[in-house]
Design a protein around this motif. Structure first.
Motif, PDB file in Angstrom:
ATOM      1  N   ILE A  93     -33.466 -56.519 -59.112  1.00 40.49           N
ATOM      2  CA  ILE A  93     -34.398 -55.699 -59.592  1.00 40.49           C
ATOM      3  C   ILE A  93     -34.021 -54.242 -60.351  1.00 40.49           C
ATOM      4  N   ASN A  94     -32.985 -53.870 -59.586  1.00 36.51           N
ATOM      5  CA  ASN A  94     -32.415 -52.698 -60.106  1.00 36.51           C
ATOM      6  C   ASN A  94     -31.516 -52.923 -61.507  1.00 36.51           C
ATOM      7  N   ALA A  95     -31.216 -53.985 -61.544  1.00 35.93           N
ATOM      8  CA  ALA A  95     -30.524 -54.183 -62.988  1.00 35.93           C
ATOM      9  C   ALA A  95     -31.439 -54.736 -64.046  1.00 35.93           C
ATOM     10  N   ALA A  96     -32.439 -55.299 -63.825  1.00 32.99           N
ATOM     11  CA  ALA A  96     -33.107 -55.901 -64.996  1.00 32.99           C
ATOM     12  C   ALA A  96     -34.421 -55.450 -64.697  1.00 32.99           C
ATOM     13  N   GLY A  97     -34.978 -54.625 -63.885  1.00 30.23           N
ATOM     14  CA  GLY A  97     -36.303 -54.094 -63.736  1.00 30.23           C
ATOM     15  C   GLY A  97     -37.398 -55.003 -62.883  1.00 30.23           C
ATOM     16  N   THR A  98     -38.548 -54.870 -62.901  1.00 28.95           N
ATOM     17  CA  THR A  98     -39.610 -55.637 -62.483  1.00 28.95           C
ATOM     18  C   THR A  98     -39.541 -57.181 -62.793  1.00 28.95           C
ATOM     19  N   PRO A  99     -39.168 -58.105 -61.875  1.00 30.91           N
ATOM     20  CA  PRO A  99     -39.220 -59.365 -62.405  1.00 30.91           C
ATOM     21  C   PRO A  99     -40.655 -60.048 -62.714  1.00 30.91           C
ATOM     22  N   THR A 100     -40.525 -61.074 -63.619  1.00 33.28           N
ATOM     23  CA  THR A 100     -41.493 -61.923 -63.806  1.00 33.28           C
ATOM     24  C   THR A 100     -41.622 -63.128 -63.128  1.00 33.28           C
ATOM     25  N   ARG A 101     -42.640 -63.966 -63.257  1.00 31.95           N
ATOM     26  CA  ARG A 101     -42.888 -64.968 -62.443  1.00 31.95           C
ATOM     27  C   ARG A 101     -41.507 -65.918 -62.693  1.00 31.95           C
ATOM     28  N   ASP A 102     -41.384 -66.193 -64.012  1.00 35.04           N
ATOM     29  CA  ASP A 102     -40.300 -67.090 -64.461  1.00 35.04           C
ATOM     30  C   ASP A 102     -38.966 -66.752 -64.343  1.00 35.04           C
ATOM     31  N   SER A 103     -38.564 -65.361 -64.187  1.00 35.33           N
ATOM     32  CA  SER A 103     -37.417 -64.899 -63.964  1.00 35.33           C
ATOM     33  C   SER A 103     -36.853 -64.896 -62.382  1.00 35.33           C
ATOM     34  N   TYR A 125     -41.044 -61.686 -53.390  1.00 45.95           N
ATOM     35  CA  TYR A 125     -41.088 -60.607 -53.814  1.00 45.95           C
ATOM     36  C   TYR A 125     -42.304 -59.788 -53.700  1.00 45.95           C
ATOM     37  N   VAL A 126     -42.086 -58.773 -52.846  1.00 43.04           N
ATOM     38  CA  VAL A 126     -43.443 -57.803 -52.616  1.00 43.04           C
ATOM     39  C   VAL A 126     -43.538 -56.669 -53.069  1.00 43.04           C
ATOM     40  N   GLU A 127     -44.692 -56.308 -53.527  1.00 44.70           N
ATOM     41  CA  GLU A 127     -45.230 -54.950 -54.345  1.00 44.70           C
ATOM     42  C   GLU A 127     -45.979 -54.423 -53.478  1.00 44.70           C
ATOM     43  N   VAL A 128     -45.579 -52.733 -53.425  1.00 47.93           N
ATOM     44  CA  VAL A 128     -46.881 -52.072 -52.701  1.00 47.93           C
ATOM     45  C   VAL A 128     -47.882 -51.733 -53.749  1.00 47.93           C
ATOM     46  N   ILE A 129     -49.059 -51.814 -53.582  1.00 49.20           N
ATOM     47  CA  ILE A 129     -50.059 -51.656 -54.267  1.00 49.20           C
ATOM     48  C   ILE A 129     -51.008 -50.545 -53.934  1.00 49.20           C
ATOM     49  N   PRO A 130     -50.994 -49.404 -54.736  1.00 49.61           N
ATOM     50  CA  PRO A 130     -52.054 -48.140 -54.309  1.00 49.61           C
ATOM     51  C   PRO A 130     -53.440 -48.816 -54.254  1.00 49.61           C
ATOM     52  N   PRO A 131     -54.242 -48.113 -53.511  1.00 48.06           N
ATOM     53  CA  PRO A 131     -55.518 -48.702 -53.247  1.00 48.06           C
ATOM     54  C   PRO A 131     -56.423 -48.818 -54.632  1.00 48.06           C
ATOM     55  N   ASP A 132     -56.082 -47.850 -55.674  1.00 54.18           N
ATOM     56  CA  ASP A 132     -56.723 -47.639 -56.843  1.00 54.18           C
ATOM     57  C   ASP A 132     -56.346 -48.739 -57.838  1.00 54.18           C
TER      58      ASP A 132
END
Length: 606
Positions: A93-103, A125-132
């Motif tokens: 993630i730090n090298a290539a950014g946010t991964p896609t489903r395929d990557s 892979y878990v993302e933090v989701i703001p309420p909005d």
């Protein structure tokens, strides 16, 4: 005072009983030394056995400490290995950014989790989701090919996360996609610790979202946070503010322990039993993993832990979470640990104690009988000297015979113990040889001048093996020869050993085999002493119907041969010919007598 008639009748019986008791005590007093010898020898045997047992237990304890440490290290090494696996995800993630489903799919597939990381259910892979951003997040995932995607469970919370990707793709992992792990207390606690520390943290016991109603196992989750900018912020407040999500691993714990330990510490769980507890104390608690149990699903029922003198209690720490371990010996491994010579010492010491006490009792009995004989013979002054000489001669012969017997028994016990590995094997071999020795003494009369005839002597000794048709396969040939007592004892041991070997491995071990025992008397080397100028030549020849295998090790028979050459001043040669064993014994015998032959033969037997 006049006594009643009943008292008068009872008093003589009481006096008789007291007199009988005192008489029994007086007769038993000479045997007090024998009892003392028995008790002293048994005490020494018990002491030696106890010392051997303590050494054995100390060794077993050290082995169990090493086995427990090996398991603990293997578990912690597995945790470190999986932590490095999660770090590879944050590195991506730090090298290539946010991964896609395929990557993400290609990344996890390249790791070959099933083969190289046994026990791991998946890498997510878990993302933090703001309420909005919940609605836009769900819309984006549905547009990416997941029409049924939604964040679960529903409800208002101050913090949202979502499992966006979970590989490898299978029906179990598909059940967990979209789940907000921060909505559950145990998971949220581990996520908070990982977020605030900036390092990987392991959760407590949970039931994974991947579980169904069948084969339910306790689970655990390993979280490693990643932050905006790719670096771990220095303060806790900054870490909470810049948290972007987590790379996490899901474990089904029974699979984790069984498969990973089989890989990192092969064979250990076959020797020892591993129980893993989530509580600080394992006493009375139910382990969430038990290598000896068919079902290790956690249960509220508290299970009693069986007592084990070798059990080790220690802890293993993975991702800041401590599990308590109990390592104990499996029954088979415990029997292996307890294999020692303590039982042999106990059996041999007890036997020697009884023999020593028997010798002392025999001497006491002899002394008692000599005293009684002296008391009786003292009444006739004219025969007293002759009676005393006879008693002394009988006592000397008894002592000599007991010493000789003890010497032979001691030699048999020593040689048998060197070539046996277990107590049953020692007892079986030792009993057989004592029975053989007993048959010899049955043939020897108490008269010191008696010398057994070699033909009847040989036939009687080998009669024990004449079963199942073997008697038709035995031929005895030779002149009538009287054998002195000492030579007869050693010859009996030789014949018994050869017959035993023939029954197990030689001519009598297969149908059709036969044995020929023959002897003759010939002139020996010219010597000044005419009594030793004659030699008895005995030939034992086997005719086997199967291939004769040469022995691969020296046993008790070799010691018998050495004893014969030394004790008889004879010469023994043993050859393994194509059709069976051939043994030739040449022995000088003082005052050797023959009957039925006018002259000694100088020809060699076949």
């Amino acid at each position: 005072m006049i006594e009643s008639p009943s008292e008068l009748r009872t008093e003589p019986h009481l006096v008789a009983r007291v007199s009988l008791c005192l008489s029994s005590i007086a007769r038993a007093r000479p045997y007090a030394p024998a009892l003392f010898v028995l008790l002293l020898a048994l005490l020494a045997t018990a002491l030696a056995t106890s010392m051997a047992r303590r050494v054995e237990q100390h060794t077993a304890h050290e082995i169990m400490i090493a086995e427990a440490a090996k398991l603990r290290d293997a578990i912690e090494d597995v945790g470190k290995t999986y932590e490095m696996l999660l770090r590879s995800g944050t590195g991506l993630i730090n090298a290539a950014g946010t991964p896609t489903r395929d990557s993400w799919h290609r990344f996890v597939a390249s790791l070959d989790v099933d083969r190289d990381f046994p026990g791991m259910q998946g890498i997510g892979y878990v993302e933090v989701i703001p309420p909005d951003r919940i609605a836009p997040h769900e819309k984006a995932q549905r547009a990416a090919g997941r029409p049924d995607y939604r964040l679960t469970p529903a409800g208002a919370r101050d913090f949202y996360t979502a499992i966006v990707y979970l590989e490898p793709q299978n029906w179990r992992n598909a059940r967990a996609v979209g789940f907000d792990m921060s909505s559950e207390t145990v998971r949220r606690r581990a996520m908070d610790r990982a977020r605030d520390s900036g390092s990987a943290k392991l959760s407590g016991l949970v039931i994974l979202m991947q579980e169904t109603s069948e084969d339910v196992q306790p689970g655990a989750l390993f979280y490693l946070p990643f932050y905006e900018g790719g670096k771990v912020p220095e303060s806790i407040a900054a870490r909470r503010e810049k948290l972007r999500g987590f790379i996490y691993g899901a474990f089904r714990l029974r699979d984790l322990f069984q498969r990973s330990l089989a890989r990192h510490s092969p064979g250990t769980l076959r020797r020892v039993r591993l129980q893993v507890y989530a509580d600080k104390s394992a006493e009375g608690a139910t382990p969430f993993f038990d290598s000896a149990a068919a079902d290790v699903t956690p249960s509220p029922v508290r299970a009693a832990t069986s007592r084990d003198d070798y059990a080790q209690h220690l802890s293993a720490t993975i991702g800041g979470h401590t599990w308590n371990l109990r390592v104990s010996a499996n029954p088979a491994f415990k029997r292996e640990l307890e294999k020692s010579r303590a039982q042999i010492i106990l059996a041999g010491g007890t036997l020697l104690s009884i023999l020593a006490a028997a010798v002392a009792a025999s001497l006491a009995y002899s002394n008692q009988r000599m005293a009684e004989a002296a008391e009786k013979l003292s009444r006739e002054v004219a025969e007293r000297r002759r009676a005393q000489e006879e008693v002394q001669l009988a006592n000397g012969e008894l002592i000599h015979r007991v010493k000789n017997t003890l010497t032979v028994v001691s030699a048999i016990a020593a040689q048998t113990s060197r070539h046996t590995a277990t107590v049953p094997e020692f007892v079986h071999a030792f009993r057989d040889r004592l029975v053989a020795l007993g048959r010899v003494h049955d043939l020897l009369r108490p008269d010191p001048a008696y010398s057994p005839d070699l033909r009847s002597f040989t036939k009687e000794l080998l009669n024990a093996y004449s079963t199942g048709g073997i008697s038709t396969a035995l031929a005895i040939d030779g002149p009538a020869v009287s054998i002195p007592r000492n030579e007869a004892v050693l010859l009996s041991l030789l014949f018994n050993e050869l017959a035993t070997n023939a029954t197990k491995y030689g001519a009598w071990s297969a149908p059709g085999g036969s044995i020929n025992v023959s002897w003759l008397v010939e002139d020996g080397p010219a010597e000044e002493d005419e009594e030793t100028a004659e030699q008895l030549v005995i030939v034992w020849k086997e005719h086997s119907t199967r291939k004769v295998d040469l022995p691969t090790s020296k046993g008790f028979g070799t010691s018998v041969l050495t004893a014969i050459e030394r004790g008889l001043r004879g010469e023994l040669s043993v050859n393994y010919e194509t059709d069976g064993l051939r043994a030739v014994l040449r022995m000088p015998v003082p005052r050797l007598t023959t009957a039925g032959f006018g002259a000694k033969s100088s020809s060699r037997p076949a």
